[in-house]
Motif scaffolding. Structure first.
Motif, PDB file in Angstrom:
ATOM      1  N   GLU A  70      19.425  89.999  48.402  1.00  0.00           N
ATOM      2  CA  GLU A  70      20.642  89.637  48.711  1.00  0.00           C
ATOM      3  C   GLU A  70      20.285  88.301  49.791  1.00  0.00           C
ATOM      4  O   GLU A  70      20.866  87.341  49.891  1.00  0.00           O
ATOM      5  N   GLN A  71      19.671  88.807  50.847  1.00  0.00           N
ATOM      6  CA  GLN A  71      19.497  88.023  51.781  1.00  0.00           C
ATOM      7  C   GLN A  71      18.556  86.793  51.658  1.00  0.00           C
ATOM      8  O   GLN A  71      18.485  85.709  52.296  1.00  0.00           O
ATOM      9  N   ASP A  72      17.574  86.740  50.807  1.00  0.00           N
ATOM     10  CA  ASP A  72      16.521  85.510  50.477  1.00  0.00           C
ATOM     11  C   ASP A  72      17.723  84.589  49.381  1.00  0.00           C
ATOM     12  O   ASP A  72      17.678  83.627  49.500  1.00  0.00           O
ATOM     13  N   ARG A  73      18.670  85.086  48.697  1.00  0.00           N
ATOM     14  CA  ARG A  73      19.744  84.419  48.057  1.00  0.00           C
ATOM     15  C   ARG A  73      20.444  83.661  48.887  1.00  0.00           C
ATOM     16  O   ARG A  73      20.690  82.248  48.681  1.00  0.00           O
ATOM     17  N   LYS A  74      20.872  84.267  50.040  1.00  0.00           N
ATOM     18  CA  LYS A  74      21.794  83.599  51.137  1.00  0.00           C
ATOM     19  C   LYS A  74      21.060  82.405  51.632  1.00  0.00           C
ATOM     20  O   LYS A  74      21.533  81.440  52.284  1.00  0.00           O
ATOM     21  N   ALA A  75      19.696  82.474  51.723  1.00  0.00           N
ATOM     22  CA  ALA A  75      18.903  81.390  52.342  1.00  0.00           C
ATOM     23  C   ALA A  75      19.209  80.140  51.583  1.00  0.00           C
ATOM     24  O   ALA A  75      18.859  78.966  52.198  1.00  0.00           O
ATOM     25  N   PHE A  76      19.503  80.173  50.279  1.00  0.00           N
ATOM     26  CA  PHE A  76      19.666  79.010  49.457  1.00  0.00           C
ATOM     27  C   PHE A  76      21.207  78.654  49.136  1.00  0.00           C
ATOM     28  O   PHE A  76      21.226  77.653  48.415  1.00  0.00           O
ATOM     29  N   ALA A  77      21.981  79.450  49.829  1.00  0.00           N
ATOM     30  CA  ALA A  77      23.359  79.159  49.661  1.00  0.00           C
ATOM     31  C   ALA A  77      23.611  77.721  49.698  1.00  0.00           C
ATOM     32  O   ALA A  77      24.498  77.286  48.790  1.00  0.00           O
ATOM     33  N   GLU A  78      23.624  77.060  50.537  1.00  0.00           N
ATOM     34  CA  GLU A  78      23.689  75.919  51.089  1.00  0.00           C
ATOM     35  C   GLU A  78      22.889  74.866  50.689  1.00  0.00           C
ATOM     36  O   GLU A  78      23.249  73.486  51.260  1.00  0.00           O
ATOM     37  N   TRP A  79      21.698  75.304  50.105  1.00  0.00           N
ATOM     38  CA  TRP A  79      20.735  74.281  49.754  1.00  0.00           C
ATOM     39  C   TRP A  79      20.895  73.379  48.388  1.00  0.00           C
ATOM     40  O   TRP A  79      21.208  73.944  47.285  1.00  0.00           O
ATOM     41  N   ASP A  80      20.783  72.017  48.542  1.00  0.00           N
ATOM     42  CA  ASP A  80      20.645  71.222  47.363  1.00  0.00           C
ATOM     43  C   ASP A  80      19.404  71.238  46.588  1.00  0.00           C
ATOM     44  O   ASP A  80      18.377  70.587  47.350  1.00  0.00           O
ATOM     45  N   ALA A  81      19.119  72.039  45.407  1.00  0.00           N
ATOM     46  CA  ALA A  81      17.946  71.979  44.888  1.00  0.00           C
ATOM     47  C   ALA A  81      17.661  70.593  44.507  1.00  0.00           C
ATOM     48  O   ALA A  81      18.339  69.797  44.044  1.00  0.00           O
ATOM     49  N   PRO A  82      16.114  70.177  44.715  1.00  0.00           N
ATOM     50  CA  PRO A  82      15.766  68.964  44.241  1.00  0.00           C
ATOM     51  C   PRO A  82      15.931  68.997  42.721  1.00  0.00           C
ATOM     52  O   PRO A  82      15.814  69.941  41.956  1.00  0.00           O
ATOM     53  N   SER A  83      16.229  67.655  42.356  1.00  0.00           N
ATOM     54  CA  SER A  83      16.506  67.340  40.681  1.00  0.00           C
ATOM     55  C   SER A  83      15.849  66.234  40.566  1.00  0.00           C
ATOM     56  O   SER A  83      15.639  65.197  41.347  1.00  0.00           O
TER      57      SER A  83
END
Length: 92
Positions: A70-83
């Motif tokens: 869960e803590q790893d997923r939280k690190a990407f919560a507000e991240w815009d993945a590159p597309s």
């Protein structure tokens, strides 16, 4: 009281053992740092590729969604993945 030969040998043994352990610790630290560096480099390369390749972008998204901690997923919560940027193939 004078130190016996056995006591001096035991003292040298203990010092050598401590030096060996310190060397092992330094090597383990070096290996961990190298492993972390490799992960950072590969992560950056994957993110860069995801900006150019839609299948890499999909794989990156899938990797993030499937993170087990869960803590790893939280690190990407507000991240815009590159597309991938739209290609200029249709432009004239």
């Amino acid at each position: 009281m004078a130190e016996t030969e056995l006591e001096r040998a035991e003292k040298r043994y203990a010092q050598a053992k401590a030096r060996l352990q310190a060397l092992k610790n330094r090597e383990a630290t070096r290996q961990r740092k190298l492993d972390t560096r490799r992960k950072v480099i590969l992560g950056g390369a994957l993110m860069d590729l995801a900006e150019r390749d839609s299948s890499a972008a999909a794989m990156l998204d899938r990797l993030i969604r499937n993170l087990s901690r869960e803590q790893d997923r939280k690190a990407f919560a507000e991240w815009d993945a590159p597309s991938p940027a739209p290609s200029d193939e249709g432009a004239t």
